[in-house]
Motif scaffolding. Structure first.
Motif, PDB file in Angstrom:
ATOM      1  N   VAL A   1       0.853  -1.187   0.000  1.00 35.15           N
ATOM      2  CA  VAL A   1       0.000   0.000   0.000  1.00 35.15           C
ATOM      3  C   VAL A   1       0.889   1.237   0.000  1.00 35.15           C
ATOM      4  CG1 VAL A   1      -1.790   1.265   1.242  1.00 35.15           C
ATOM      5  CG2 VAL A   1      -1.774  -1.226   1.328  1.00 35.15           C
ATOM      6  N   ASN A   2       0.556   2.190  -0.851  1.00 36.85           N
ATOM      7  CA  ASN A   2       1.312   3.444  -0.903  1.00 36.85           C
ATOM      8  C   ASN A   2       1.159   4.175   0.440  1.00 36.85           C
ATOM      9  OD1 ASN A   2       1.972   6.242  -1.342  1.00 36.85           O
ATOM     10  ND2 ASN A   2       1.927   5.822  -3.548  1.00 36.85           N
ATOM     11  N   GLY A   3       2.263   4.400   1.124  1.00 36.56           N
ATOM     12  CA  GLY A   3       2.240   4.989   2.459  1.00 36.56           C
ATOM     13  C   GLY A   3       1.871   6.461   2.475  1.00 36.56           C
TER      14      GLY A   3
ATOM     15  N   ILE B   1      10.229  -4.037  -3.772  1.00 35.78           N
ATOM     16  CA  ILE B   1       9.260  -3.161  -3.088  1.00 35.78           C
ATOM     17  C   ILE B   1       9.802  -1.736  -3.096  1.00 35.78           C
ATOM     18  CG2 ILE B   1       8.177  -2.583  -0.870  1.00 35.78           C
ATOM     19  CD1 ILE B   1       8.150  -5.578  -0.221  1.00 35.78           C
ATOM     20  N   PRO B   2       9.043  -0.782  -3.655  1.00 34.63           N
ATOM     21  CA  PRO B   2       9.543   0.592  -3.707  1.00 34.63           C
ATOM     22  C   PRO B   2       9.581   1.223  -2.315  1.00 34.63           C
ATOM     23  CG  PRO B   2       7.636   0.287  -5.165  1.00 34.63           C
ATOM     24  CD  PRO B   2       7.721  -0.913  -4.283  1.00 34.63           C
ATOM     25  N   VAL B   3      10.475   2.172  -2.140  1.00 34.31           N
ATOM     26  CA  VAL B   3      10.526   2.946  -0.899  1.00 34.31           C
ATOM     27  C   VAL B   3       9.193   3.689  -0.752  1.00 34.31           C
ATOM     28  CG1 VAL B   3      11.706   4.881   0.239  1.00 34.31           C
ATOM     29  CG2 VAL B   3      13.031   3.159  -0.987  1.00 34.31           C
ATOM     30  N   GLY B   4       8.705   3.818   0.470  1.00 33.84           N
ATOM     31  CA  GLY B   4       7.447   4.541   0.691  1.00 33.84           C
ATOM     32  C   GLY B   4       6.228   3.646   0.687  1.00 33.84           C
ATOM     33  N   MET B   5       6.448   2.339   0.461  1.00 33.22           N
ATOM     34  CA  MET B   5       5.329   1.391   0.461  1.00 33.22           C
ATOM     35  C   MET B   5       5.170   0.770   1.838  1.00 33.22           C
ATOM     36  SD  MET B   5       3.591   0.816  -2.223  1.00 33.22           S
ATOM     37  CE  MET B   5       3.652   1.889  -3.631  1.00 33.22           C
ATOM     38  N   LEU B   6       3.927   0.629   2.259  1.00 32.47           N
ATOM     39  CA  LEU B   6       3.642  -0.160   3.451  1.00 32.47           C
ATOM     40  C   LEU B   6       3.488  -1.608   3.012  1.00 32.47           C
ATOM     41  CD1 LEU B   6       0.981   2.156   5.098  1.00 32.47           C
ATOM     42  CD2 LEU B   6       3.262   1.654   6.010  1.00 32.47           C
TER      43      LEU B   6
END
Ligand SMILES: *[C@@H]1O[C@H](CO)[C@@H](O)[C@H](O)[C@H]1NC(C)=O
Length: 223
Positions: free
Chosen positions: A105-107, A135-140
């Motif tokens: 989930v986008n954080g 997993i991209p940075v900023g993802m939950l």
């Protein structure tokens, strides 16, 4: 005498009927005045019982995302994940499976990017390694176990999960119950994690421990 007796009788009847009509209308008036507030009270009650997002025990503050995760129950009932009142993975949605169920989930926006299940018993775990690395940075990262998250677990996966803030990935084993929320940007360990080891003698179900539930509020990432 007889006539006055009849008149008196009629007067009595008349008095009784008017009294009865008066009482009746008075009562129905009263019932109306009683019923209206009661009915209004019922409505305001329904409105004031604000259901929290995902059915959390306490609502989340502004700028926080509400989440609730249940691991699978033994090998019978699949896990459920709710995020901001939206069920993103569940047996009803038919998008869960044995092993590790992971949602991204986008954080910042709270938008669900993807949800996937990785079979940790007989599956190809190279897919999980690739998935975790990308997993991209900023993802939950929301994780729920089902049945068996441990058989194919290896050190590379443990390291990748630890890098997302997991404290228990190092001990995760056969048929453990595990729920976790992490992110690549965490500086410390995630506060959102629970592990229940499969332990014959203590297990709630024959070959499995009790399912785990994890709920909380994650701060929205300010870009
Ligand atoms: C997350 O959402 C924000 C705001 O919509 C966006 O700028 C960002 O690129 C998204 N991040 C990813 C990894 O998709």
């Amino acid at each position: 005498m007889r006539l006055s007796g009849v008149l008196r009788f009629l007067a009595l009847i008349f008095a009784l009927i008017t009294t009865w009509i008066f009482i009746r209308s008075y009562i129905s008036l009263n019932m109306k005045t009683i019923r209206l507030p009661r009915w209004l009270g019922l409505v305001t009650k329904e409105i004031s019982v604000v259901r929290t997002k995902c059915g959390l025990t306490k609502p989340c503050p502004e700028e926080f995302f509400a989440f609730k995760i249940s691991s699978g129950a033994a090998n019978v009932v699949g896990p459920t994940m709710c995020f901001e009142n939206q069920v993103i993975m569940s047996p009803v949605k038919n998008n869960v499976g044995r092993g590790l169920n992971i949602a991204l989930v986008n954080g910042t926006s709270g938008m669900v990017l993807t949800q996937k299940c990785f079979d940790m018993y007989s599956g190809d775990v190279k897919l999980l390694v690739k998935f975790l690395k990308e997993i991209p940075v900023g993802m939950l990262v929301l994780v729920a176990s089902y049945d068996d998250p441990g058989t194919k677990m290896n050190n590379e996966i443990r390291k990748l999960l630890s890098d997302l803030g997991s404290s228990y990935a190092n001990q995760l084993g056969f048929r453990d119950s595990w729920v976790f929320v992490g992110s690549k940007d965490l500086k410390n360990k995630s506060p959102f994690e629970q592990l229940l080891k499969n332990s014959p003698g203590k297990n709630k179900y024959d070959g499995w421990p009790e399912l785990l539930e994890l709920e909380g509020c994650v701060p929205r990432k300010i870009p």
